[in-house]
Design a protein around this motif. Structure first.
Motif, short mmCIF file in Angstrom:
data_model
loop_
_atom_site.label_atom_id
_atom_site.label_comp_id
_atom_site.label_asym_id
_atom_site.label_seq_id
_atom_site.Cartn_x
_atom_site.Cartn_y
_atom_site.Cartn_z
N ILE A 85 1.19 -0.87 0.20
CA ILE A 85 0.46 0.12 0.14
C ILE A 85 1.05 0.66 -0.16
O ILE A 85 1.91 0.96 0.62
N VAL A 86 0.83 2.03 -0.96
CA VAL A 86 1.14 3.23 -1.37
C VAL A 86 0.54 4.38 -1.11
O VAL A 86 -0.74 4.60 -1.89
N THR A 87 0.29 5.41 -0.02
CA THR A 87 -0.45 6.52 0.18
C THR A 87 0.29 7.77 -0.15
O THR A 87 1.26 8.13 -0.01
N ILE A 88 -0.54 8.97 -1.32
CA ILE A 88 0.27 9.53 -2.17
C ILE A 88 -0.58 10.68 -1.47
O ILE A 88 -1.09 10.78 -2.16
N LEU A 89 0.03 11.90 -1.26
CA LEU A 89 -0.84 12.85 -0.74
C LEU A 89 -0.53 14.18 -1.28
O LEU A 89 0.70 14.37 -1.67
N GLY A 90 -1.85 15.10 -1.75
CA GLY A 90 -1.71 16.52 -1.63
C GLY A 90 -1.66 17.47 -1.35
O GLY A 90 -1.23 17.05 -0.05
N ASP A 91 -1.13 18.92 -1.25
CA ASP A 91 -1.39 19.67 -0.22
C ASP A 91 -2.30 19.77 0.92
O ASP A 91 -3.59 19.68 0.36
N THR A 92 -2.34 19.62 1.83
CA THR A 92 -2.61 19.58 3.21
C THR A 92 -2.57 20.32 4.24
O THR A 92 -0.94 20.34 4.65
N ARG A 93 -2.98 20.23 5.38
CA ARG A 93 -3.63 20.82 7.14
C ARG A 93 -3.36 19.25 7.87
O ARG A 93 -4.27 18.15 6.71
N PRO A 94 -3.44 18.85 8.69
CA PRO A 94 -3.16 17.56 9.38
C PRO A 94 -5.34 17.46 9.61
O PRO A 94 -5.62 18.47 9.50
N CYS A 95 -5.55 16.28 9.02
CA CYS A 95 -7.12 16.72 9.41
C CYS A 95 -7.03 14.32 9.60
O CYS A 95 -6.14 13.79 8.96
N ASP A 107 8.41 25.42 13.34
CA ASP A 107 8.81 26.78 14.48
C ASP A 107 7.94 27.53 13.82
O ASP A 107 7.10 28.46 13.62
N LEU A 108 7.61 27.08 12.05
CA LEU A 108 6.94 27.49 11.73
C LEU A 108 4.97 27.34 11.24
O LEU A 108 4.40 27.66 9.94
N LYS A 109 4.89 26.10 12.49
CA LYS A 109 3.68 26.48 11.81
C LYS A 109 2.31 26.85 11.86
O LYS A 109 1.37 26.90 11.63
N GLU A 110 2.19 28.20 13.44
CA GLU A 110 1.74 28.80 12.34
C GLU A 110 1.47 29.48 10.82
O GLU A 110 0.63 29.04 10.30
N SER A 111 2.33 29.12 10.12
CA SER A 111 2.45 29.44 8.87
C SER A 111 2.14 28.50 7.78
O SER A 111 1.11 28.55 7.01
N ALA A 112 2.07 27.46 8.40
CA ALA A 112 1.35 26.66 7.59
C ALA A 112 0.48 26.58 8.05
O ALA A 112 -0.41 25.79 6.89
N HIS A 113 -0.16 26.32 9.26
CA HIS A 113 -1.67 26.50 9.27
C HIS A 113 -2.64 27.33 8.39
O HIS A 113 -3.33 27.08 7.79
N ASN A 114 -1.88 29.47 8.03
CA ASN A 114 -2.34 29.69 7.97
C ASN A 114 -1.79 29.25 6.01
O ASN A 114 -3.04 30.23 5.18
N TYR A 115 -1.27 28.95 5.57
CA TYR A 115 -1.23 28.26 4.41
C TYR A 115 -1.82 27.12 3.68
O TYR A 115 -2.16 26.93 2.86
N HIS A 116 -2.24 26.65 4.49
CA HIS A 116 -2.76 25.28 4.40
C HIS A 116 -2.46 24.37 4.02
O HIS A 116 -1.95 23.05 3.61
#
Length: 309
Positions: free
Chosen positions: A205-215, A237-246
């Motif tokens: 089994i191979v899982t390949i994800l697109g761009d995403t926030r945790p879900c 350390d940039l988790k807020e930026s990651a969240h804002n940019y999804h």
């Protein structure tokens, strides 16, 4: 089965890395390869690899952001010039068909092979006797999908010594037993497949994800996968930026791998702020504190998809 990354950068290409694309090489299994996303210059990256567009069977697009699709019209139009004559199927979100048709029409590109575009909104995307592809919606600024590619279990190998003891020689009976059918030996005895077959070979089994926030759908797609490819655009350390940019951080990708029970994690889709592999090492190290069996995607490097018990 092997995975080859053709681009690992997020957003825009850099001198060190191209934008997103990866090839799932299945030459032993199907004599073909599948492409996941097709950022700008993907076909140029293919020329630098051992891949041949004539062997490309399917393309799966995760979402319609440019860094994941801008290479697609060029690749489709030039495939025939590289010997591609067989049917090619492209899967992706609604809007993909319009993007392809408009691009090819306005550029007056001629496709000399059968091209099929299948839009989907998740669920079972493709299935045949060997493999199944499922998809679910992720959490991004536009509809972005992940793909779960699951090989079907295969029958175990025939025990040739035991077959000889039953007086059977290579022929149609071997095929019947491999298909799970019993054989009448002609003396009132019925030979069952389990009498001469080894343990079934579990599919990978191979899982390949697109761009995403945790879900939650990340965990559903990745459950018990042998290999998970997960974006890690930023360090934690940039988790807020990651969240804002999804997007996700390396720690968030590692946490998903741990929760889903995957066997191996490969990080990709890196921000261009991390210039090269040396600058990506801290990102890798912090992910490994959560999920030790983590690797960084490297372009034009082969990553085997291992079969885990």
């Amino acid at each position: 089965m092997e995975l080859e990354f053709l681009g690992t950068n997020a957003g825009v290409p850099s001198l060190q890395r191209n934008v997103t694309s990866m090839a799932l090489r299945m030459f032993e299994e199907r004599r073909t390869f599948w492409l996941f996303d097709c950022g700008e210059a993907t076909q140029h990256q293919i020329l630098r690899s051992s891949l041949k567009l004539s062997k490309l069977e399917k393309v799966f697009i995760t979402h319609l952001h440019g860094d994941h699709i801008f290479g697609l019209p060029g690749l489709l139009s030039s495939r025939a010039y590289q010997g591609g004559t067989t049917k090619l199927t492209v899967y992706g979100p609604p809007g993909l068909k319009q993007f392809i048709e408009v691009s090819l029409t306005l550029s007056q590109s001629r496709i000399e092979y059968e091209l099929e575009v299948i839009e989907h909104t998740g669920g079972l995307v493709y299935e045949d006797q060997e493999i199944m592809v499922e998809s679910l919606l992720l959490d991004h600024r536009v509809d972005s999908y992940g793909y779960r590619i699951a090989e079907k279990d295969k029958a175990g190998s025939l025990d040739l010594k035991r077959l000889a003891e039953y007086g059977l020689k290579p022929g149609p009976a071997y095929g019947q037993l491999k298909r799970g059918e019993s054989i009448d030996l002609g003396n009132g005895q019925l030979l069952k497949p389990e009498d001469v077959l080894g343990s079934p070979k579990k599919g990978r089994i191979v899982t390949i994800l697109g761009d995403t926030r945790p879900c939650d759908n990340v965990l559903t797609l990745a459950r018990d996968a042998d290999l998970l490819v997960h974006e890690a655009t930023f360090m934690h350390d940039l988790k807020e930026s990651a969240h804002n940019y999804h997007h996700c951080t390396s720690i968030q990708a590692a946490e998903a791998a741990l929760k889903a029970g995957v066997k191996e994690l490969i990080l990709t889709h890196f921000s261009s702020r991390y210039k090269d592999l040396e600058h990506l090492q801290p990102l890798l190290e912090e992910a490994k504190t959560v999920f030790p069996n983590t690797k960084l995607a490297e372009e034009l490097v082969l990553f085997p998809v291992l079969r885990h018990a």
